[in-house]
Design an enzyme around this catalytic site. Structure first.
Site, short mmCIF file in Angstrom:
data_model
loop_
_atom_site.label_atom_id
_atom_site.label_comp_id
_atom_site.label_asym_id
_atom_site.label_seq_id
_atom_site.Cartn_x
_atom_site.Cartn_y
_atom_site.Cartn_z
N GLY A 2 -2.45 -21.14 -22.20
CA GLY A 2 -3.03 -20.15 -22.88
C GLY A 2 -2.44 -18.87 -23.44
N GLY A 13 6.42 -30.65 -37.75
CA GLY A 13 6.76 -29.65 -38.76
C GLY A 13 6.01 -28.06 -38.47
CB THR A 34 8.27 -26.50 -34.57
OG1 THR A 34 9.26 -27.15 -33.73
CG2 THR A 34 9.07 -25.36 -35.34
N GLY A 63 10.37 -20.85 -41.09
CA GLY A 63 10.66 -19.31 -40.97
C GLY A 63 9.22 -18.65 -40.44
CD GLU A 109 13.03 -16.43 -37.78
OE1 GLU A 109 13.34 -17.03 -36.98
OE2 GLU A 109 12.10 -16.68 -38.65
CG ASP A 139 5.69 -18.81 -36.09
OD1 ASP A 139 6.18 -17.79 -35.50
OD2 ASP A 139 6.70 -19.80 -36.58
CG ASN A 194 6.29 -21.08 -39.85
OD1 ASN A 194 6.61 -21.78 -40.85
ND2 ASN A 194 7.23 -21.29 -38.75
N GLY A 205 1.97 -21.29 -23.78
CA GLY A 205 1.72 -22.52 -24.09
C GLY A 205 0.63 -23.20 -23.76
O1 RIB Z 1 8.80 -20.35 -34.99
C1 RIB Z 1 9.28 -21.41 -35.63
C2 RIB Z 1 10.19 -21.02 -36.74
O2 RIB Z 1 11.34 -20.47 -36.16
C3 RIB Z 1 10.72 -22.31 -37.71
O3 RIB Z 1 9.82 -22.72 -38.56
C4 RIB Z 1 12.06 -21.77 -37.90
O4 RIB Z 1 12.38 -21.35 -39.35
C5 RIB Z 1 12.42 -20.51 -37.28
O5 RIB Z 1 12.44 -19.39 -37.89
#
Ligand code: RIB
Length: 300
Positions: A223, A286, A247, A37, A137, A251, A41, A220
């Site tokens: 930078g 993760g 991923t 999320g 989100e 965040d 994150n 990315g």
């Molecule tokens: O930015 C990555 C996140 O986007 C993931 O952890 C996923 O849950 C989505 O919200």
């Protein structure tokens, strides 16, 4: 205080050679479960880099195992979950495919994130020392309300406009910029916002000047770039790495920027700090597992 108002998901991650396109099926050997999320994150990234007691998260989860585990996970990482509400809807869940180049494609079932409301944050939590961190989100109007109240209380707002909703209107994008001190987007999101606001190309310099908001674009491996309302451009390079999973890199960057802003650092230092932390986060699978602690990133 750094207050993150946003999403909590559990991420179900499959590693594939190539991400499936429309109408395709691809096979993965297995899947992994990770905490995710964008909101959670960013909260975890900020908490790992700041003093204990700095980060609070406001969010909604279901009364299910995913929700209970996610609240425990926040606690383990030093994030206060005092504003996390348990509701009747299932906890948000993200379905993530990661390909051989560590790039990902994500589908989010929003669930409980969709019922987070502005009322989940009492005014007593907002003040001049508050750095509010937002994403896209959870319901937009709720985020906007908390952003405006934070600014009214003298706090600052970092808004990560990710993902950009396909139906986002010009009025919404304008309101978002007006309610933010710092906008953070990646290159795709920059193009989408520029298109919504009829800004030429992805000209974030023009957007920053027109809105009085600092616009940061993450790029990315290249930078990050920041454009300020008074026409300054600031740039930071990313350390070279061989990524395992990107991923959560964005965040991590947002959480790091929040820490730097909270500590009163200048923009250039914040960008460099964010790029170093985000690169390190890509070295484990993760979204949250690879997020670094302060000693690993070094000084702001
Ligand atoms: O930015 C990555 C996140 O986007 C993931 O952890 C996923 O849950 C989505 O919200």
């Amino acid at each position: 205080m750094i207050l993150v108002f946003g999403s909590i998901n559990v991420d179900l991650v499959a590693r594939v050679t190539t991400i499936a396109g429309p109408g395709m099926t691809v096979l993965a050997r297995s899947y992994e479960r990770h905490f995710g999320g964008k909101g959670a994150n960013q909260a975890v990234a900020a908490a790992r880099l700041s003093a204990p007691g700095t980060v609070v998260m406001a969010a909604c989860v279901g009364g299910d195992a995913f929700g209970r585990d996610s609240i425990e996970n926040l606690g383990r990482n030093g994030v206060s979950a005092e504003l996390v509400r348990i509701c009747d809807t299932a906890t948000g869940c993200a379905f993530i495919a990661v390909d051989a180049k560590a790039e990902n494609a994500i589908t989010v079932a929003s669930g409980a994130n969709g019922v987070l409301s502005a009322g989940d944050v009492p005014d007593t939590m907002l003040g001049s020392g508050t750095v509010l961190v937002l994403q896209m989100e959870v319901p937009f109007q709720a985020s906007l309300d908390v952003a405006r109240r934070t600014r009214k209380a003298g706090g600052r707002v970092i808004w990560n406009c990710a993902p950009v909703p396909p139906a986002m209107t010009r009025d919404e994008a304008t309101a978002l910029l007006e309610a933010s001190d710092i906008l953070v987007v990646n290159e795709h999101e920059a193009r989408d916002i520029a298109m919504i606001l009829s800004v030429c190309g992805d000209d974030m310099a023009q957007l920053a000047k027109g809105s009085a908001t600092t616009c940061i674009v993450t790029a990315g491996a290249r930078g990050a770039f920041a454009y300020t309302a008074d026409g300054q451009v600031c740039e930071a390079s990313a350390p070279a790495i061989v990524p395992v999973d990107t991923t959560g890199a964005g965040d991590t960057f947002v959480g790091s920027i929040a820490v730097a802003l909270h500590e009163g650092r200048v923009l250039g230092d914040a960008l460099r700090f964010g790029c170093r932390a985000a690169a390190l986060s890509c070295l484990s699978a993760g979204a949250q597992d690879g997020m670094p602690v302060r000693d690993a990133v070094g000084a702001v």
